[in-house]
Design a protein around this motif. Sequence first.
Motif, mmCIF file in Angstrom:
data_model
loop_
_atom_site.group_PDB
_atom_site.id
_atom_site.type_symbol
_atom_site.label_atom_id
_atom_site.label_comp_id
_atom_site.label_asym_id
_atom_site.label_seq_id
_atom_site.Cartn_x
_atom_site.Cartn_y
_atom_site.Cartn_z
ATOM 1 N N PRO A 176 0.586 -1.205 0.060
ATOM 2 C CA PRO A 176 0.003 -0.034 -0.106
ATOM 3 C C PRO A 176 0.646 1.158 0.081
ATOM 4 O O PRO A 176 0.287 2.148 -0.225
ATOM 5 N N ASP A 177 2.006 1.424 0.368
ATOM 6 C CA ASP A 177 2.968 2.307 0.482
ATOM 7 C C ASP A 177 4.158 2.035 0.192
ATOM 8 O O ASP A 177 5.091 1.627 1.237
ATOM 9 N N MET A 178 4.932 2.582 -0.810
ATOM 10 C CA MET A 178 6.459 2.223 -1.056
ATOM 11 C C MET A 178 7.367 3.088 -0.877
ATOM 12 O O MET A 178 8.339 2.975 -0.667
ATOM 13 N N SER A 179 6.867 4.149 -0.159
ATOM 14 C CA SER A 179 7.941 5.309 0.479
ATOM 15 C C SER A 179 8.702 4.731 1.460
ATOM 16 O O SER A 179 9.852 5.382 1.350
ATOM 17 N N SER A 180 8.636 3.808 2.023
ATOM 18 C CA SER A 180 9.590 3.418 2.990
ATOM 19 C C SER A 180 10.600 2.611 2.198
ATOM 20 O O SER A 180 11.676 2.296 3.129
ATOM 21 N N TYR A 181 10.404 2.162 1.132
ATOM 22 C CA TYR A 181 11.581 1.236 0.436
ATOM 23 C C TYR A 181 12.327 1.918 -0.734
ATOM 24 O O TYR A 181 13.569 1.775 -0.745
ATOM 25 N N LEU A 182 11.654 2.991 -1.306
ATOM 26 C CA LEU A 182 12.028 3.775 -2.503
ATOM 27 C C LEU A 182 11.504 5.124 -2.507
ATOM 28 O O LEU A 182 10.484 5.460 -1.993
ATOM 29 N N SER A 183 12.630 6.216 -2.357
ATOM 30 C CA SER A 183 12.283 7.452 -2.353
ATOM 31 C C SER A 183 11.514 7.893 -3.944
ATOM 32 O O SER A 183 10.912 8.854 -3.828
ATOM 33 N N ARG A 184 11.840 7.251 -4.960
ATOM 34 C CA ARG A 184 11.164 7.456 -6.142
ATOM 35 C C ARG A 184 11.191 6.121 -7.168
ATOM 36 O O ARG A 184 11.969 5.154 -6.478
ATOM 37 N N CYS A 185 10.571 5.778 -8.068
ATOM 38 C CA CYS A 185 10.432 4.572 -8.875
ATOM 39 C C CYS A 185 10.458 5.134 -10.105
ATOM 40 O O CYS A 185 9.328 5.581 -10.725
ATOM 41 N N HIS A 186 11.419 4.916 -11.191
ATOM 42 C CA HIS A 186 11.486 4.973 -12.506
ATOM 43 C C HIS A 186 11.461 3.952 -13.455
ATOM 44 O O HIS A 186 11.396 4.102 -14.678
ATOM 45 N N SER A 187 11.720 2.834 -13.001
ATOM 46 C CA SER A 187 11.662 1.568 -13.722
ATOM 47 C C SER A 187 11.248 0.486 -12.976
ATOM 48 O O SER A 187 11.288 0.586 -11.758
ATOM 49 N N CYS A 188 11.040 -0.863 -13.625
ATOM 50 C CA CYS A 188 10.479 -1.768 -12.905
ATOM 51 C C CYS A 188 10.627 -3.202 -13.917
ATOM 52 O O CYS A 188 10.534 -2.964 -15.234
ATOM 53 N N ARG A 189 10.704 -4.101 -13.378
ATOM 54 C CA ARG A 189 10.723 -5.376 -14.089
ATOM 55 C C ARG A 189 9.758 -6.401 -13.556
ATOM 56 O O ARG A 189 9.845 -6.705 -12.268
ATOM 57 N N VAL A 190 8.752 -6.690 -14.139
ATOM 58 C CA VAL A 190 7.776 -7.892 -13.706
ATOM 59 C C VAL A 190 8.108 -9.107 -14.276
ATOM 60 O O VAL A 190 8.519 -9.610 -15.403
#
Length: 184
Positions: free
Chosen positions: A32-46
């Motif tokens: 529900p909240d990714m801010s504690s893991y990453l400060s930003r997110c610009h790419s991903c891999r499924v």
Amino acid sequence: MTSSGMNMMSRIVFYEDRNFQGRSYECMSDCPDMSSYLSRCHSCRVERGCFMVYDRTNYMGNQYFMRRGEYADYMSMMGMSDGIRSCRMIPMYRGSYRMRIYERENFGGQMYEMMDDCDSIMDRYRMSNCMSCNVMDGHWLMYEQPHFRGRMMYMRPGEYRSFSNMGWSGTRWMSMRRITDSYY
């Protein structure tokens, strides 16, 4: 393998920078909240499975369907301005699909039962708007434009009495697609 066993295999990895660079966060379920893991997110891999990603915390805001693949710079590709803030794993489902769509809130007005994809509710049902629905079986994507275009909303089994109360006031849902095992 049970459906819950198949779902345990779902996996998405988020990266702070484009082209899978910077710090990463691996996710195999809802977040529900990714801010504690990453400060930003610009790419991903499924790597396995399918996910819905959201540009606000708690599964709010614009939604994007992500299936197996690499998204080296999805922000420019999808027009996201703030990046991903939350994600929801879409469980693999093998069975029948059934959803009732309604012209008005609280299951009012015209009602049609769908069991397959519909690229235009206007063309198929002469229905100009869908404001509530009941998803009985399967997982679905609803789109604001015909032919599966525009903003989308993920629908899992349950009753949805008012899309406007869910933060979609003024949005018209005009096409619907099943999330089938061909996406996995």
